[in-house]
Design a protein around this motif. Structure first.
Motif, PDB file in Angstrom:
ATOM      1  N   GLU A  92       0.829  -1.199   0.000  1.00 43.54           N
ATOM      2  CA  GLU A  92       0.000   0.000   0.000  1.00 43.54           C
ATOM      3  C   GLU A  92       0.867   1.255   0.000  1.00 43.54           C
ATOM      4  O   GLU A  92       1.596   1.529   0.941  1.00 43.54           O
ATOM      5  CB  GLU A  92      -0.901   0.003   1.236  1.00 43.54           C
ATOM      6  N   PHE A  93       0.763   2.049  -1.088  1.00 45.70           N
ATOM      7  CA  PHE A  93       1.560   3.265  -1.214  1.00 45.70           C
ATOM      8  C   PHE A  93       0.717   4.524  -1.380  1.00 45.70           C
ATOM      9  O   PHE A  93       1.271   5.612  -1.466  1.00 45.70           O
ATOM     10  CB  PHE A  93       2.509   3.151  -2.416  1.00 45.70           C
ATOM     11  N   SER A  94      -0.593   4.396  -1.432  1.00 41.71           N
ATOM     12  CA  SER A  94      -1.431   5.566  -1.671  1.00 41.71           C
ATOM     13  C   SER A  94      -1.725   6.350  -0.401  1.00 41.71           C
ATOM     14  O   SER A  94      -1.928   7.568  -0.449  1.00 41.71           O
ATOM     15  CB  SER A  94      -2.754   5.137  -2.313  1.00 41.71           C
ATOM     16  N   GLY A  95      -1.789   5.670   0.734  1.00 40.72           N
ATOM     17  CA  GLY A  95      -2.155   6.326   1.979  1.00 40.72           C
ATOM     18  C   GLY A  95      -3.632   6.653   2.088  1.00 40.72           C
ATOM     19  O   GLY A  95      -4.060   7.275   3.055  1.00 40.72           O
ATOM     20  N   SER A  96      -4.426   6.219   1.126  1.00 42.10           N
ATOM     21  CA  SER A  96      -5.850   6.524   1.113  1.00 42.10           C
ATOM     22  C   SER A  96      -6.640   5.499   1.923  1.00 42.10           C
ATOM     23  O   SER A  96      -6.189   4.359   2.135  1.00 42.10           O
ATOM     24  CB  SER A  96      -6.380   6.530  -0.325  1.00 42.10           C
ATOM     25  N   GLU A  97      -7.822   5.891   2.354  1.00 43.03           N
ATOM     26  CA  GLU A  97      -8.685   4.961   3.081  1.00 43.03           C
ATOM     27  C   GLU A  97      -9.034   3.765   2.200  1.00 43.03           C
ATOM     28  O   GLU A  97      -9.001   2.608   2.641  1.00 43.03           O
ATOM     29  CB  GLU A  97      -9.958   5.675   3.538  1.00 43.03           C
TER      30      GLU A  97
ATOM     31  N   VAL B 146       1.639  -4.932   3.550  1.00 39.86           N
ATOM     32  CA  VAL B 146       2.715  -4.013   3.919  1.00 39.86           C
ATOM     33  C   VAL B 146       2.234  -2.600   3.600  1.00 39.86           C
ATOM     34  O   VAL B 146       1.993  -2.255   2.442  1.00 39.86           O
ATOM     35  CB  VAL B 146       4.017  -4.315   3.151  1.00 39.86           C
ATOM     36  N   LEU B 147       2.086  -1.788   4.636  1.00 35.34           N
ATOM     37  CA  LEU B 147       1.582  -0.427   4.482  1.00 35.34           C
ATOM     38  C   LEU B 147       2.739   0.563   4.571  1.00 35.34           C
ATOM     39  O   LEU B 147       3.480   0.567   5.545  1.00 35.34           O
ATOM     40  CB  LEU B 147       0.556  -0.111   5.569  1.00 35.34           C
ATOM     41  N   ALA B 148       2.866   1.418   3.552  1.00 31.65           N
ATOM     42  CA  ALA B 148       3.930   2.422   3.553  1.00 31.65           C
ATOM     43  C   ALA B 148       3.427   3.813   3.208  1.00 31.65           C
ATOM     44  O   ALA B 148       4.156   4.787   3.366  1.00 31.65           O
ATOM     45  CB  ALA B 148       5.038   2.017   2.575  1.00 31.65           C
ATOM     46  N   GLY B 149       2.197   3.932   2.738  1.00 32.05           N
ATOM     47  CA  GLY B 149       1.709   5.214   2.273  1.00 32.05           C
ATOM     48  C   GLY B 149       1.093   6.107   3.331  1.00 32.05           C
ATOM     49  O   GLY B 149       0.904   7.304   3.106  1.00 32.05           O
ATOM     50  N   SER B 150       0.780   5.565   4.481  1.00 26.80           N
ATOM     51  CA  SER B 150       0.058   6.336   5.506  1.00 26.80           C
ATOM     52  C   SER B 150       1.028   7.116   6.388  1.00 26.80           C
ATOM     53  O   SER B 150       1.240   6.791   7.556  1.00 26.80           O
ATOM     54  CB  SER B 150      -0.787   5.381   6.356  1.00 26.80           C
ATOM     55  N   VAL B 151       1.596   8.180   5.824  1.00 28.15           N
ATOM     56  CA  VAL B 151       2.603   8.964   6.545  1.00 28.15           C
ATOM     57  C   VAL B 151       2.068  10.319   6.994  1.00 28.15           C
ATOM     58  O   VAL B 151       2.805  11.129   7.545  1.00 28.15           O
ATOM     59  CB  VAL B 151       3.872   9.143   5.691  1.00 28.15           C
ATOM     60  N   THR B 152       0.796  10.574   6.727  1.00 26.01           N
ATOM     61  CA  THR B 152       0.133  11.758   7.258  1.00 26.01           C
ATOM     62  C   THR B 152      -1.123  11.301   7.990  1.00 26.01           C
ATOM     63  O   THR B 152      -1.428  10.107   8.019  1.00 26.01           O
ATOM     64  CB  THR B 152      -0.241  12.754   6.137  1.00 26.01           C
ATOM     65  N   THR B 153      -1.852  12.220   8.589  1.00 25.00           N
ATOM     66  CA  THR B 153      -3.057  11.861   9.326  1.00 25.00           C
ATOM     67  C   THR B 153      -3.980  11.013   8.455  1.00 25.00           C
ATOM     68  O   THR B 153      -4.317  11.405   7.333  1.00 25.00           O
ATOM     69  CB  THR B 153      -3.805  13.120   9.789  1.00 25.00           C
ATOM     70  N   SER B 154      -4.371   9.843   8.955  1.00 25.86           N
ATOM     71  CA  SER B 154      -5.108   8.879   8.154  1.00 25.86           C
ATOM     72  C   SER B 154      -6.387   8.434   8.846  1.00 25.86           C
ATOM     73  O   SER B 154      -6.548   8.584  10.061  1.00 25.86           O
ATOM     74  CB  SER B 154      -4.233   7.637   7.881  1.00 25.86           C
ATOM     75  N   HIS B 155      -7.275   7.851   8.050  1.00 23.62           N
ATOM     76  CA  HIS B 155      -8.476   7.243   8.610  1.00 23.62           C
ATOM     77  C   HIS B 155      -8.083   6.008   9.421  1.00 23.62           C
ATOM     78  O   HIS B 155      -7.128   5.308   9.097  1.00 23.62           O
ATOM     79  CB  HIS B 155      -9.433   6.831   7.489  1.00 23.62           C
ATOM     80  N   THR B 156      -8.834   5.735  10.465  1.00 21.52           N
ATOM     81  CA  THR B 156      -8.584   4.526  11.253  1.00 21.52           C
ATOM     82  C   THR B 156      -9.236   3.328  10.571  1.00 21.52           C
ATOM     83  O   THR B 156     -10.156   3.469   9.758  1.00 21.52           O
ATOM     84  CB  THR B 156      -9.145   4.674  12.673  1.00 21.52           C
ATOM     85  N   TYR B 157      -8.737   2.156  10.917  1.00 20.57           N
ATOM     86  CA  TYR B 157      -9.239   0.915  10.328  1.00 20.57           C
ATOM     87  C   TYR B 157      -9.672  -0.003  11.465  1.00 20.57           C
ATOM     88  O   TYR B 157      -8.903  -0.256  12.398  1.00 20.57           O
ATOM     89  CB  TYR B 157      -8.139   0.257   9.488  1.00 20.57           C
ATOM     90  N   ALA B 158     -10.906  -0.505  11.389  1.00 20.14           N
ATOM     91  CA  ALA B 158     -11.427  -1.411  12.414  1.00 20.14           C
ATOM     92  C   ALA B 158     -11.012  -2.843  12.086  1.00 20.14           C
ATOM     93  O   ALA B 158     -11.400  -3.392  11.048  1.00 20.14           O
ATOM     94  CB  ALA B 158     -12.947  -1.310  12.481  1.00 20.14           C
ATOM     95  N   LEU B 159     -10.215  -3.433  12.953  1.00 23.34           N
ATOM     96  CA  LEU B 159      -9.656  -4.761  12.699  1.00 23.34           C
ATOM     97  C   LEU B 159     -10.334  -5.818  13.563  1.00 23.34           C
ATOM     98  O   LEU B 159     -10.498  -5.637  14.776  1.00 23.34           O
ATOM     99  CB  LEU B 159      -8.150  -4.744  12.994  1.00 23.34           C
ATOM    100  N   ASP B 160     -10.721  -6.913  12.937  1.00 25.07           N
ATOM    101  CA  ASP B 160     -11.300  -8.052  13.646  1.00 25.07           C
ATOM    102  C   ASP B 160     -10.167  -9.006  14.021  1.00 25.07           C
ATOM    103  O   ASP B 160      -9.614  -9.684  13.147  1.00 25.07           O
ATOM    104  CB  ASP B 160     -12.306  -8.764  12.740  1.00 25.07           C
ATOM    105  N   PRO B 161      -9.796  -9.092  15.290  1.00 28.59           N
ATOM    106  CA  PRO B 161      -8.675  -9.953  15.686  1.00 28.59           C
ATOM    107  C   PRO B 161      -8.889 -11.415  15.316  1.00 28.59           C
ATOM    108  O   PRO B 161      -7.923 -12.118  14.981  1.00 28.59           O
ATOM    109  CB  PRO B 161      -8.600  -9.760  17.206  1.00 28.59           C
ATOM    110  N   GLU B 162     -10.126 -11.905  15.379  1.00 28.62           N
ATOM    111  CA  GLU B 162     -10.379 -13.312  15.041  1.00 28.62           C
ATOM    112  C   GLU B 162     -10.061 -13.581  13.569  1.00 28.62           C
ATOM    113  O   GLU B 162      -9.472 -14.612  13.227  1.00 28.62           O
ATOM    114  CB  GLU B 162     -11.835 -13.674  15.330  1.00 28.62           C
ATOM    115  N   TRP B 163     -10.462 -12.631  12.700  1.00 31.82           N
ATOM    116  CA  TRP B 163     -10.149 -12.769  11.270  1.00 31.82           C
ATOM    117  C   TRP B 163      -8.642 -12.815  11.050  1.00 31.82           C
ATOM    118  O   TRP B 163      -8.142 -13.605  10.246  1.00 31.82           O
ATOM    119  CB  TRP B 163     -10.762 -11.577  10.532  1.00 31.82           C
ATOM    120  N   LEU B 164      -7.923 -12.013  11.807  1.00 32.65           N
ATOM    121  CA  LEU B 164      -6.461 -11.979  11.688  1.00 32.65           C
ATOM    122  C   LEU B 164      -5.845 -13.283  12.176  1.00 32.65           C
ATOM    123  O   LEU B 164      -5.003 -13.890  11.499  1.00 32.65           O
ATOM    124  CB  LEU B 164      -5.904 -10.801  12.500  1.00 32.65           C
ATOM    125  N   VAL B 165      -6.293 -13.732  13.328  1.00 34.79           N
ATOM    126  CA  VAL B 165      -5.712 -14.920  13.952  1.00 34.79           C
ATOM    127  C   VAL B 165      -6.037 -16.189  13.169  1.00 34.79           C
ATOM    128  O   VAL B 165      -5.154 -16.991  12.841  1.00 34.79           O
ATOM    129  CB  VAL B 165      -6.201 -15.042  15.417  1.00 34.79           C
TER     130      VAL B 165
END
Length: 356
Positions: free
Chosen positions: A252-257, A274-293
């Protein structure tokens, strides 16, 4: 705006040599002035800038989207010739590129190998003009490279226009590739085809990815990605017709939502974002830990880079198939930088500042 201003020159005894520098005072106020070249300290190097490129982050700074000290000399992508050095590993006349970061090598993070996040970090083109490192940016005739600042000697086989790009976009992409792991046989998405995204497309193709997809709103940039071997789609329409296929690696290089959401939501089992674009104030992302795990998924971020990534970028871009004359605009003079920085960025991925 570019205006001469001798009153801003730092107090000094009569210098033996002066550098020409474009000093940014904030907003659209730039001033050309002479700056004394200081006596080098242990480990330092004086390089004469031959070519620099204008990174989008400098536009963000001038437009108020990023904080920066003022006044300062902006610019962090450059290549130059060593004119004087107190670094035993360098000699006068060598052509060099240099890291954006100058670590202290003494703090706990540096000792752990995380120099990119040094507690006492100094950054090229980000330091106050009235600090101990006034000649820190590439919008000047000369730059002083600090003790412990990574420097790579480059051969003539690396084009002038590509060499500066190695120091920011190129090295950052190499750091991202390290975090992504092996791409061989993987389904890869590159979100945002700026300079980093274009280099990432080529790196993924050369890394043996089974499929490389590129997303951007700009059709010309998508065509450049296709020429390097990517499948492409317009971000304004991506995902509108059908559910996207799951992905193994997303970059991710755009930094967009939209970019962040797309890169995370479409990870397959075992996928890695791999996120690299979010280097300024960005929208938050709601993460489901179960989906991740349950999915064995990984989300990681990259900001700045380590010395080996600069070396890798130099090697990679020496053999790059990117058509630099197409993706980078015609060279401009130092005096023209303010207008170029303030202009709305078009299709070109970089503007080139040629001093020699």
């Amino acid at each position: 705006m570019t205006t001469p201003d001798s009153s801003m020159t730092s107090a000094s005894t009569t210098p033996t040599e002066m550098a020409q520098a474009l000093v940014w005072l904030g907003c659209s106020d730039f001033r050309m002035q002479e700056v004394p070249i200081p006596e080098l300290q242990e480990g330092e190097t004086l390089a004469e800038i031959t070519t620099a490129t204008i990174c989008g982050s400098d536009r963000h700074t001038v437009l108020g989207r990023r904080s920066a000290p003022r006044p300062c000399i902006l610019g962090h992508e450059g290549v130059g010739i060593v004119r004087d050095t107190r670094n035993p590993d360098l000699r006068v006349g060598q052509r060099v590129v240099f890291s954006v970061t100058a670590p202290c090598m003494k703090c706990d993070r540096c000792k752990k190998g995380m120099t990119a996040k040094c507690r006492n970090l100094k950054k090229t083109g980000h330091e106050a003009f009235d600090s101990g490192w006034p000649l820190s940016g590439t919008y000047a005739s000369h730059i002083v490279l600090r003790n412990h600042q990574p420097v790579v000697v480059v051969s003539d086989s690396l084009p002038d226009v590509a060499a500066p790009i190695a120091t920011c976009a190129g090295a950052t992409v190499m750091a991202c590739m390290e975090q992504a792991g092996s791409l061989a046989g993987k389904r890869v998405l590159v979100m945002g085809i700026g300079m980093l995204g274009l280099i990432a497309v080529e790196a993924a193709v050369r890394g043996g990815a089974a499929e490389v997809r590129a997303i951007d709103r700009n059709q010309t940039r998508l065509e450049w990605a296709r020429e390097l071997g990517a499948f492409t789609s317009d971000s304004s329409a991506a995902g509108a017709d059908s559910e996207p296929e799951p992905l193994d690696i997303t970059l991710e290089f755009s930094g967009s939502e939209f970019g962040v959401t797309t890169c995370i939501d479409n990870l397959d089992i075992g996928g890695r974002a791999v996120l690299a674009g979010s280097v300024t104030t960005s929208h938050t992302y709601a993460l489901d830990p179960e989906w991740l795990v349950r999915g064995w998924r990984t989300i990681t971020g990259v900001h700045n880079y380590e010395p080996q990534h600069l070396e890798q970028a130099v090697e990679f871009l020496t053999d790059s198939q990117i058509d630099w004359e197409t993706v980078v605009s015609a060279p401009i003079a130092l005096e023209e930088v303010p207008a170029k920085v303030e202009a709305v960025q078009g299709t070109f991925l970089r503007a080139t500042l040629r001093q020699k």
